[in-house]
Write a protein that holds these residues in place. Structure first.
Motif, short mmCIF file in Angstrom:
data_model
loop_
_atom_site.label_atom_id
_atom_site.label_comp_id
_atom_site.label_asym_id
_atom_site.label_seq_id
_atom_site.Cartn_x
_atom_site.Cartn_y
_atom_site.Cartn_z
N UNK A 270 9.29 64.69 -1.17
CA UNK A 270 10.15 63.85 -2.32
C UNK A 270 9.20 63.22 -3.08
N UNK A 271 7.89 62.99 -2.85
CA UNK A 271 6.96 62.59 -4.12
C UNK A 271 6.69 63.33 -5.20
N UNK A 272 6.27 64.60 -4.44
CA UNK A 272 5.98 66.04 -5.26
C UNK A 272 7.04 66.27 -6.16
N UNK A 273 8.39 66.37 -5.57
CA UNK A 273 9.53 66.47 -6.38
C UNK A 273 9.77 65.58 -7.44
N UNK A 274 9.65 64.36 -7.21
CA UNK A 274 9.92 63.35 -8.24
C UNK A 274 8.95 63.49 -9.30
N UNK A 275 7.58 63.69 -9.07
CA UNK A 275 6.67 63.79 -10.04
C UNK A 275 6.94 65.01 -10.93
N UNK A 276 7.33 66.23 -10.34
CA UNK A 276 7.67 67.37 -11.13
C UNK A 276 8.71 67.11 -11.85
N UNK A 277 9.74 66.70 -11.60
CA UNK A 277 11.09 66.38 -12.37
C UNK A 277 10.52 65.52 -13.50
N UNK A 278 9.86 64.54 -13.40
CA UNK A 278 9.62 63.28 -14.53
C UNK A 278 8.52 64.04 -15.31
N UNK A 279 7.64 65.02 -14.88
CA UNK A 279 6.37 65.06 -15.70
C UNK A 279 6.27 66.77 -15.98
#
Length: 308
Positions: free
Chosen positions: A101-110
């Motif tokens: 979930x953390x990796x997905x959130x970072x990828x989505x944002x950045x």
């Protein structure tokens, strides 16, 4: 700041098998979630999370990501300096995808290019899985990329083999007597040591043979029957899978679960299987009669994740 939520995931079928090219079926689980947020970092949790993001951003600086999937690390680091942290209710070591979930959130944002989940093609899914594997390898040493992919897509995903994944529809829930549920083993599992045990077992020819000829056959048959909503063959193959795991995955089954695992097989009231790598965390349960299973599993914390 737009704070999209990223949900936990549950690997219904395919634990260890997907390493050996079996199919897998995984679903988002909205009971647990996480999102990137800003704060003045006044709590210990927020401070720690911010420090972890800083270390991760340093790792991303030197990471070779395939063309078209680059991360804007400079913006990520600027936001970290402004108090970015990852607020999450997803338990770590429970097999429900906390780092995913953390990796997905970072990828989505950045991510420099944007990939709206509803527009992603099957080929892009394949590429994203590779990218997410690279991004998540920081947390696990080696990652298939499946966990972040599920969290990012927020859709059920069918893992067809090592290379190929696709979006899939699961039968609509209805409130019947049956249920798929989670049991809390009461202990935390660590993926690394469990996967190590599996690879040690794979060194013996007998285990490799039974993995290929039995586990993968039962696993794939369960997925096929579940997606077609054919519950008689589903439970028949599920029992075979549960028996197989009881015999061959003993080290991965938390001790607190041994007796109830066997009780399910002996009574046919419910069947248990690993949820992720095992060793602790959650165990998955399947039953045609949840009220009956719930009584038999008194004393254990349970969460229903799907009714039929």
């Amino acid at each position: 700041m737009n704070n999209p939520l990223f949900y936990a995931k549950i690997l219904l079928f395919g634990e260890y098998g997907i390493i050996e090219d079996s199919q897998g079926l995984t679903l988002p689980y909205s009971f647990y979630k996480g999102s990137l947020k800003f704060s003045d970092l006044s709590t210990e949790f927020e401070k720690k999370s911010n420090e972890s993001l800083k270390k991760y951003s340093d790792y991303l600086l030197n990471l070779d990501v395939p063309n078209g999937f680059e991360i804007n690390v400079e913006d990520f680091q600027k936001d970290i300096a402004k108090g970015l942290f990852f607020e999450s209710t997803i338990p770590q070591g429970y097999g429900v995808g906390s780092s995913g979930a953390l990796v997905a959130a970072i990828f989505e944002k950045y991510s420099v290019e944007k990939f709206p989940a509803e527009l992603i093609s099957k080929d892009q899914l394949k590429s994203l899985k590779v990218v997410f594997g690279i991004l998540e390898s920081y947390f696990h040493g080696k990652s298939s990329g499946i966990d972040p992919l599920i969290c990012y897509m927020n859709l059920p995903i069918l893992i067809e083999n090592k290379e190929s994944v696709d979006k899939v529809s699961i039968p609509a829930e209805h409130i019947g007597k049956g249920a798929i549920f989670l049991i809390d083993s009461g202990s935390v599992g660590e993926t690394g040591p469990m996967v190590q045990i599996f690879f040690e077992k794979m060194k013996t020819e007998g285990f490799r043979k039974t993995m290929k000829e039995e586990f993968i056959r039962y696993n794939n048959a369960c997925i096929d029957a579940f997606l077609k909503k054919e519950m008689t063959p589903f439970f028949k193959n599920l029992k075979s899978l549960s028996v197989w795991a009881y015999e061959h995955f003993k080290p991965m089954i938390p001790e607190s679960i041994y007796k109830i695992w066997k009780k399910g097989l002996d009574t046919n009231a419910y069947y248990l299987k690993l949820c992720g790598s095992g060793g602790g965390g959650y165990i998955l349960g399947f039953t045609k009669d949840y009220a009956k299973a719930e009584k038999m599993l008194k004393g254990f914390d349970k969460e229903v994740i799907y009714r039929f």
